[in-house]
Scaffold this motif. Structure first.
Motif, PDB file in Angstrom:
ATOM      1  N   VAL A  41      36.728  72.693 -41.970  1.00 37.32           N
ATOM      2  CA  VAL A  41      35.580  71.990 -41.383  1.00 37.32           C
ATOM      3  C   VAL A  41      34.743  72.992 -40.595  1.00 37.32           C
ATOM      4  O   VAL A  41      35.131  74.147 -40.411  1.00 37.32           O
ATOM      5  N   SER A  42      33.593  72.537 -40.121  1.00 38.32           N
ATOM      6  CA  SER A  42      32.677  73.424 -39.400  1.00 38.32           C
ATOM      7  C   SER A  42      33.233  73.826 -38.050  1.00 38.32           C
ATOM      8  O   SER A  42      34.120  73.161 -37.491  1.00 38.32           O
ATOM      9  N   ARG A  43      32.683  74.912 -37.497  1.00 34.27           N
ATOM     10  CA  ARG A  43      33.106  75.353 -36.166  1.00 34.27           C
ATOM     11  C   ARG A  43      32.748  74.318 -35.117  1.00 34.27           C
ATOM     12  O   ARG A  43      33.467  74.150 -34.123  1.00 34.27           O
ATOM     13  N   ALA A  44      31.632  73.613 -35.323  1.00 34.04           N
ATOM     14  CA  ALA A  44      31.244  72.555 -34.374  1.00 34.04           C
ATOM     15  C   ALA A  44      32.288  71.439 -34.376  1.00 34.04           C
ATOM     16  O   ALA A  44      32.644  70.901 -33.321  1.00 34.04           O
TER      17      ALA A  44
ATOM     18  N   GLU B 295      45.900  69.099 -38.997  1.00 40.19           N
ATOM     19  CA  GLU B 295      45.821  70.451 -39.526  1.00 40.19           C
ATOM     20  C   GLU B 295      45.457  71.452 -38.427  1.00 40.19           C
ATOM     21  O   GLU B 295      45.978  72.575 -38.399  1.00 40.19           O
ATOM     22  N   LEU B 296      44.589  71.041 -37.504  1.00 38.10           N
ATOM     23  CA  LEU B 296      44.209  71.920 -36.398  1.00 38.10           C
ATOM     24  C   LEU B 296      45.420  72.269 -35.543  1.00 38.10           C
ATOM     25  O   LEU B 296      45.643  73.442 -35.202  1.00 38.10           O
ATOM     26  N   ILE B 297      46.213  71.268 -35.199  1.00 36.83           N
ATOM     27  CA  ILE B 297      47.405  71.531 -34.393  1.00 36.83           C
ATOM     28  C   ILE B 297      48.409  72.375 -35.171  1.00 36.83           C
ATOM     29  O   ILE B 297      49.038  73.284 -34.618  1.00 36.83           O
ATOM     30  N   ARG B 298      48.542  72.094 -36.469  1.00 33.68           N
ATOM     31  CA  ARG B 298      49.457  72.909 -37.284  1.00 33.68           C
ATOM     32  C   ARG B 298      49.038  74.382 -37.261  1.00 33.68           C
ATOM     33  O   ARG B 298      49.877  75.273 -37.105  1.00 33.68           O
ATOM     34  N   VAL B 299      47.737  74.649 -37.393  1.00 28.66           N
ATOM     35  CA  VAL B 299      47.233  76.029 -37.392  1.00 28.66           C
ATOM     36  C   VAL B 299      47.458  76.689 -36.031  1.00 28.66           C
ATOM     37  O   VAL B 299      47.891  77.841 -35.950  1.00 28.66           O
TER      38      VAL B 299
ATOM     39  N   LEU C  21      43.082  82.881 -32.274  1.00 29.68           N
ATOM     40  CA  LEU C  21      42.456  82.745 -33.580  1.00 29.68           C
ATOM     41  C   LEU C  21      40.971  82.513 -33.355  1.00 29.68           C
ATOM     42  O   LEU C  21      40.585  81.710 -32.494  1.00 29.68           O
ATOM     43  N   SER C  22      40.143  83.199 -34.109  1.00 34.45           N
ATOM     44  CA  SER C  22      38.701  83.018 -33.950  1.00 34.45           C
ATOM     45  C   SER C  22      38.301  81.632 -34.449  1.00 34.45           C
ATOM     46  O   SER C  22      38.981  81.034 -35.292  1.00 34.45           O
ATOM     47  N   GLY C  23      37.179  81.142 -33.922  1.00 34.18           N
ATOM     48  CA  GLY C  23      36.674  79.859 -34.377  1.00 34.18           C
ATOM     49  C   GLY C  23      36.384  79.875 -35.868  1.00 34.18           C
ATOM     50  O   GLY C  23      36.617  78.886 -36.570  1.00 34.18           O
ATOM     51  N   GLU C  24      35.899  81.026 -36.371  1.00 32.38           N
ATOM     52  CA  GLU C  24      35.619  81.151 -37.797  1.00 32.38           C
ATOM     53  C   GLU C  24      36.903  81.044 -38.626  1.00 32.38           C
ATOM     54  O   GLU C  24      36.935  80.379 -39.665  1.00 32.38           O
ATOM     55  N   GLU C  25      37.979  81.688 -38.150  1.00 34.70           N
ATOM     56  CA  GLU C  25      39.243  81.647 -38.877  1.00 34.70           C
ATOM     57  C   GLU C  25      39.839  80.245 -38.875  1.00 34.70           C
ATOM     58  O   GLU C  25      40.337  79.761 -39.901  1.00 34.70           O
TER      59      GLU C  25
ATOM     60  N   LYS D 132      34.775  70.151 -31.279  1.00 35.64           N
ATOM     61  CA  LYS D 132      34.860  68.735 -30.888  1.00 35.64           C
ATOM     62  C   LYS D 132      36.317  68.282 -30.828  1.00 35.64           C
ATOM     63  O   LYS D 132      36.743  67.627 -29.861  1.00 35.64           O
ATOM     64  N   HIS D 133      37.112  68.643 -31.825  1.00 28.66           N
ATOM     65  CA  HIS D 133      38.521  68.213 -31.851  1.00 28.66           C
ATOM     66  C   HIS D 133      39.335  68.924 -30.772  1.00 28.66           C
ATOM     67  O   HIS D 133      40.268  68.340 -30.207  1.00 28.66           O
ATOM     68  N   ILE D 134      39.018  70.157 -30.484  1.00 28.44           N
ATOM     69  CA  ILE D 134      39.711  70.871 -29.406  1.00 28.44           C
ATOM     70  C   ILE D 134      39.447  70.189 -28.069  1.00 28.44           C
ATOM     71  O   ILE D 134      40.371  70.031 -27.251  1.00 28.44           O
TER      72      ILE D 134
END
Length: 332
Positions: free
Chosen positions: A32-35, A8-12, A21-25, A39-41
């Motif tokens: 999931v949390s910004r933390a 989902e992160l890569i899709r976004v 894109l902001s970490g919050e967005e 970690k996944h980035i």
């Protein structure tokens, strides 16, 4: 769970089209949390993704390595079932072997096995398929068709039509079909398709449709024997192709053709195959286990056999090595 977050992160990030894109967005969109996002980035960066971080702006995707991992495939999928379950391997002996095992364990229809590299890639009649790392699509698709065993040859022809359609759509190259399982460009092999099944009496338990496609291979690096018979999409186009996007297009065409076949039968597949075959009307030699036949390739019959008009009459050919003057593909 971790894999689905990465997907989902890569899709976004891909959907943001290289804008920040902001970490919050991102956190809100991925759920999931910004933390956890951070970690996944970091994990993605270690795998070759270039993700720029800028204070008060957030993150943006700058570069994606050419991988056929699930997180690269999923953003491009347009299918209902095909490719929704994936076993991804960096290296394997053969995706066919892994797919057979998974099918026996109950893998759903449309599940795929995809590898970056094969050590013992298999072609027809036990031949080895040349599968160098991160240059091609080495994939096996699991099917569970509700058809009689006698109709199984239809599936190889169906797959060749679907893959040809996808390659031509994305590259506009003059891809032709060589009966029964090869795709050629200018007489040289770019793709091979291998269909294997398990069944008994008149019941099919499952079918594995394997394919090897030379996508971004540098032909200059190949051994001399292979240069004479094979080619790659990159060589023909003069530029590389994003493999995950191509793979998703192949799965879309394959699913569409398969569903159409189950609904309408073999006739539409047969008609399209005959339009795209580079062999009909040509004089060929078919070397079968019963002997060799030379004649004019006329058409497919309703069983998927190639009808060959010889001096002795029309001969249906079900499995053979085909040779004709315009073919330089041999067997890869």
């Amino acid at each position: 769970m971790g894999q689905s977050i990465r997907n989902e992160l890569i899709r976004v990030l891909i959907a943001s089209d290289a804008t920040f894109l902001s970490g919050e967005e991102i956190s809100r969109k991925v759920g999931v949390s910004r933390a956890a996002i951070w970690k996944h980035i970091e994990e993605l960066r270690q795998e070759g993704y270039e993700i720029e971080a800028r204070p008060r702006h957030g993150y943006r995707l700058v570069y994606r390595p050419d991988r056929v991992a699930p997180e690269e495939i999923y953003p491009h999928l347009q299918t209902v079932a095909f490719g929704r379950e994936i076993r991804y391997l960096v290296q394997t002996d053969s995706t066919q072997i892994v797919a057979h095992q998974w099918a026996r364990e109950g893998a759903p229809e449309g599940a795929i096995v995809i590898a970056e590299e094969q050590h013992q890639g298999r072609g027809r009649m036990g031949r080895v398929w040349h599968s160098p790392p991160q240059t091609g699509i080495w994939m096996s698709v699991i099917l569970r068709p509700p058809i009689p065993l006698s109709h199984a040859p239809h599936l190889t022809l169906l797959a060749s039509v679907a893959v040809r359609r996808a390659l031509a759509k994305l590259t506009e190259l003059p891809v032709k079909i060589k009966w029964p399982n090869d795709l050629l460009i200018n007489g040289k092999k770019v793709c091979g398709i291998l269909t294997e099944l398990r069944g008994e009496q008149d019941q099919i338990h499952y079918v594995i449709v394997g394919m090897g496609i030379n996508v971004n291979a540098q032909v200059a690096d190949w051994p001399d024997w292979l240069k004479e018979v094979g080619t790659s999409l990159r060589h023909e186009l003069g530029r590389p192709i994003h493999r995950a996007s191509l793979l998703a297009e192949i799965l879309a065409e394959l699913e569409q053709s398969y569903q159409g076949y189950l609904e309408r039968g073999f006739a539409p597949i047969r008609e399209e195959w005959q339009q795209m075959a580079g062999i009909l009307g040509e004089q060929i030699t078919a070397r079968t286990s019963q002997g060799s036949y030379t004649g004019i390739a006329e058409q497919l019959n309703e069983h998927g056999a190639l009808l060959l008009r010889t001096e002795q009459g029309v001969v249906p050919v079900y499995s053979a090595e085909i040779e004709w003057q315009g073919d330089s593909s041999g067997e890869n």
